[in-house]
Design a protein around this motif. Sequence first.
Motif, PDB file in Angstrom:
ATOM      1  N   LEU A  98       0.785  -1.233   0.000  1.00  0.00           N
ATOM      2  CA  LEU A  98       0.000   0.000   0.000  1.00  0.00           C
ATOM      3  C   LEU A  98       0.816   1.282   0.000  1.00  0.00           C
ATOM      4  O   LEU A  98       0.254   2.369  -0.151  1.00  0.00           O
ATOM      5  N   ALA A  99       2.129   1.192   0.194  1.00  0.00           N
ATOM      6  CA  ALA A  99       2.933   2.399   0.419  1.00  0.00           C
ATOM      7  C   ALA A  99       2.784   3.419  -0.706  1.00  0.00           C
ATOM      8  O   ALA A  99       2.635   4.623  -0.447  1.00  0.00           O
ATOM      9  N   LYS A 100       2.842   2.992  -1.939  1.00  0.00           N
ATOM     10  CA  LYS A 100       2.764   3.960  -3.042  1.00  0.00           C
ATOM     11  C   LYS A 100       1.366   4.564  -3.162  1.00  0.00           C
ATOM     12  O   LYS A 100       1.222   5.753  -3.486  1.00  0.00           O
ATOM     13  N   GLU A 101       0.355   3.790  -2.880  1.00  0.00           N
ATOM     14  CA  GLU A 101      -1.004   4.351  -2.866  1.00  0.00           C
ATOM     15  C   GLU A 101      -1.110   5.476  -1.842  1.00  0.00           C
ATOM     16  O   GLU A 101      -1.796   6.475  -2.061  1.00  0.00           O
ATOM     17  N   TYR A 102      -0.405   5.329  -0.724  1.00  0.00           N
ATOM     18  CA  TYR A 102      -0.472   6.313   0.349  1.00  0.00           C
ATOM     19  C   TYR A 102       0.548   7.440   0.184  1.00  0.00           C
ATOM     20  O   TYR A 102       0.626   8.307   1.051  1.00  0.00           O
ATOM     21  N   GLY A 103       1.333   7.440  -0.890  1.00  0.00           N
ATOM     22  CA  GLY A 103       2.164   8.592  -1.162  1.00  0.00           C
ATOM     23  C   GLY A 103       3.658   8.387  -1.147  1.00  0.00           C
ATOM     24  O   GLY A 103       4.411   9.357  -1.155  1.00  0.00           O
ATOM     25  N   ALA A 104       4.120   7.131  -1.138  1.00  0.00           N
ATOM     26  CA  ALA A 104       5.559   6.884  -1.243  1.00  0.00           C
ATOM     27  C   ALA A 104       5.981   6.967  -2.702  1.00  0.00           C
ATOM     28  O   ALA A 104       5.335   6.384  -3.576  1.00  0.00           O
ATOM     29  N   ALA A 105       7.075   7.694  -2.957  1.00  0.00           N
ATOM     30  CA  ALA A 105       7.611   7.755  -4.313  1.00  0.00           C
ATOM     31  C   ALA A 105       8.600   6.625  -4.568  1.00  0.00           C
ATOM     32  O   ALA A 105       8.698   6.110  -5.687  1.00  0.00           O
ATOM     33  N   ARG A 106       9.334   6.242  -3.528  1.00  0.00           N
ATOM     34  CA  ARG A 106      10.348   5.191  -3.647  1.00  0.00           C
ATOM     35  C   ARG A 106      10.257   4.311  -2.408  1.00  0.00           C
ATOM     36  O   ARG A 106      10.262   4.819  -1.277  1.00  0.00           O
ATOM     37  N   VAL A 107      10.162   3.007  -2.604  1.00  0.00           N
ATOM     38  CA  VAL A 107      10.040   2.061  -1.496  1.00  0.00           C
ATOM     39  C   VAL A 107      11.282   1.192  -1.448  1.00  0.00           C
ATOM     40  O   VAL A 107      11.534   0.403  -2.362  1.00  0.00           O
ATOM     41  N   ILE A 108      12.059   1.362  -0.391  1.00  0.00           N
ATOM     42  CA  ILE A 108      13.197   0.482  -0.118  1.00  0.00           C
ATOM     43  C   ILE A 108      12.772  -0.458   0.993  1.00  0.00           C
ATOM     44  O   ILE A 108      12.182  -0.028   1.994  1.00  0.00           O
ATOM     45  N   ALA A 109      13.053  -1.732   0.817  1.00  0.00           N
ATOM     46  CA  ALA A 109      12.593  -2.737   1.774  1.00  0.00           C
ATOM     47  C   ALA A 109      13.763  -3.547   2.299  1.00  0.00           C
ATOM     48  O   ALA A 109      14.818  -3.631   1.657  1.00  0.00           O
ATOM     49  N   THR A 110      13.571  -4.127   3.472  1.00  0.00           N
ATOM     50  CA  THR A 110      14.493  -5.166   3.929  1.00  0.00           C
ATOM     51  C   THR A 110      13.728  -6.478   4.012  1.00  0.00           C
ATOM     52  O   THR A 110      12.522  -6.502   4.242  1.00  0.00           O
ATOM     53  N   ALA A 111      14.450  -7.566   3.808  1.00  0.00           N
ATOM     54  CA  ALA A 111      13.864  -8.899   3.895  1.00  0.00           C
ATOM     55  C   ALA A 111      14.978  -9.886   4.222  1.00  0.00           C
ATOM     56  O   ALA A 111      16.154  -9.614   3.965  1.00  0.00           O
TER      57      ALA A 111
END
Length: 322
Positions: free
Chosen positions: A159-172
Motif C-alpha cells: 500500500l505504500a505507493k497508494e499512500y504517497g511513497a515515491a520510492r520504497v526500499i525494503a528489507t527482507a
Amino acid sequence: MQAIVMTATGGPEVLVLEEIPAPRAAAGDVVIRAEAIPVLFPETKLRAGEFPLGVEPPLVFGFQAAGVVTEVGTDVDPALIGRRVTVATMRFGSYAEFVSAPADSVTLIPDGLSSVDAAAVLMSGSVALPLLETAALTGAETVLIEAAATGIGSYLTQLAKEYGAARVIATAGGPEKAEHARKLGADEVIDHNDPEWTTRLRETLSGTTLDVIFDSIGGTTALDLLDTMTPLRGRMLSYGWLSGAPAQLTATDLITRGLTLTGCAGPDWLTRVANARTATLQRAATGTLTPLIEAVLPLDQAAHAHQLIEARSPLGKFILRP
C-alpha cells in the motif's frame, strides 16, 4: 469441543489438543463457530514466555478467529446470529471449535471474502493502515519498510505507493523473501540477514535520504539508521522489535538531527488498529489489499505452525481450520 490448550510456557509442544466444554455467551459477548484461526507472530512470543501472559496456564490459546455467530449474550443484537464475522478475544481462547469474544470486537466479513482470507489479513492489515495514515506521506518521499516480505511489512509494501511513497526500499531476510518483497511493490530490497545491511542501505541511497522508516526491527539498528534520514522532516514509526528490544534511541539522538520518532503502541494506538478492521476487510474484499496465506492447517497442527513461524520460513499467515 476440541481446542488447543497451552499447558505451560515453553516450546511449541506445550500446545496440546484437548476436549473441553464449549463456551457460552456471557453478557456483552458472542460465541462463533470458528472457520479460520490465524496463528500470529506475537503468540509465539507469549507461548515461549518472552512476554508476560497475564494469566497462568493451562488456557485455551489464541487471540483471533473468523466464523459464524451461533449465540449472543444479553445486551447484544440477536441479528448477529448467523452472520460471518471476525472476533478478537479479551485474553485468549481462539484456538478452538467455538470461540467466545466481546461483541464490540466483532467485524462483519464482507460478501465475497472468505473466512480464511479475512482471518489472514485482519491483524496485519489493520496495523498497516493506521501506520500509513500516521506517516502522512507527501507523494514525493522515500520510505524504508523493514521486514517487508511478511506480516505487517508485507501490507505496508502493498500500500505504500497508494499512500504517497515515491520510492520504497525494503528489507527482507534472504533471497526468497527479497523477491517476494519486490513482487509486493518494493523498488529495492536489502537482505537484513547481512550484518552490514545498513552499509548496503547507504550504498543503495547513494547520497539521498530516507523520509520515513517503518521500524519493526528496533534494537541498536534504529540508531544506525538515523544518519540515513532526511534532516528536519525525517520520521521513524516504531511498531515492533524483531531484534528483541525496542529502538535504542535517546531524545538527544533525535533532537540533534531534527528527527521524530512515533511510538505506535499503547491503548490509544490499539483503538486505532481496532477501528481499521472494517476498512481492512473491505479492501481485501474489493482486491485493493491481497491476503497472504502460507497454508491452511488442521487445528491439531497448531504446534507445527508455531515451529514454522519461529523458523522464519513463511511468507504468509498460517490459518488453523477446526
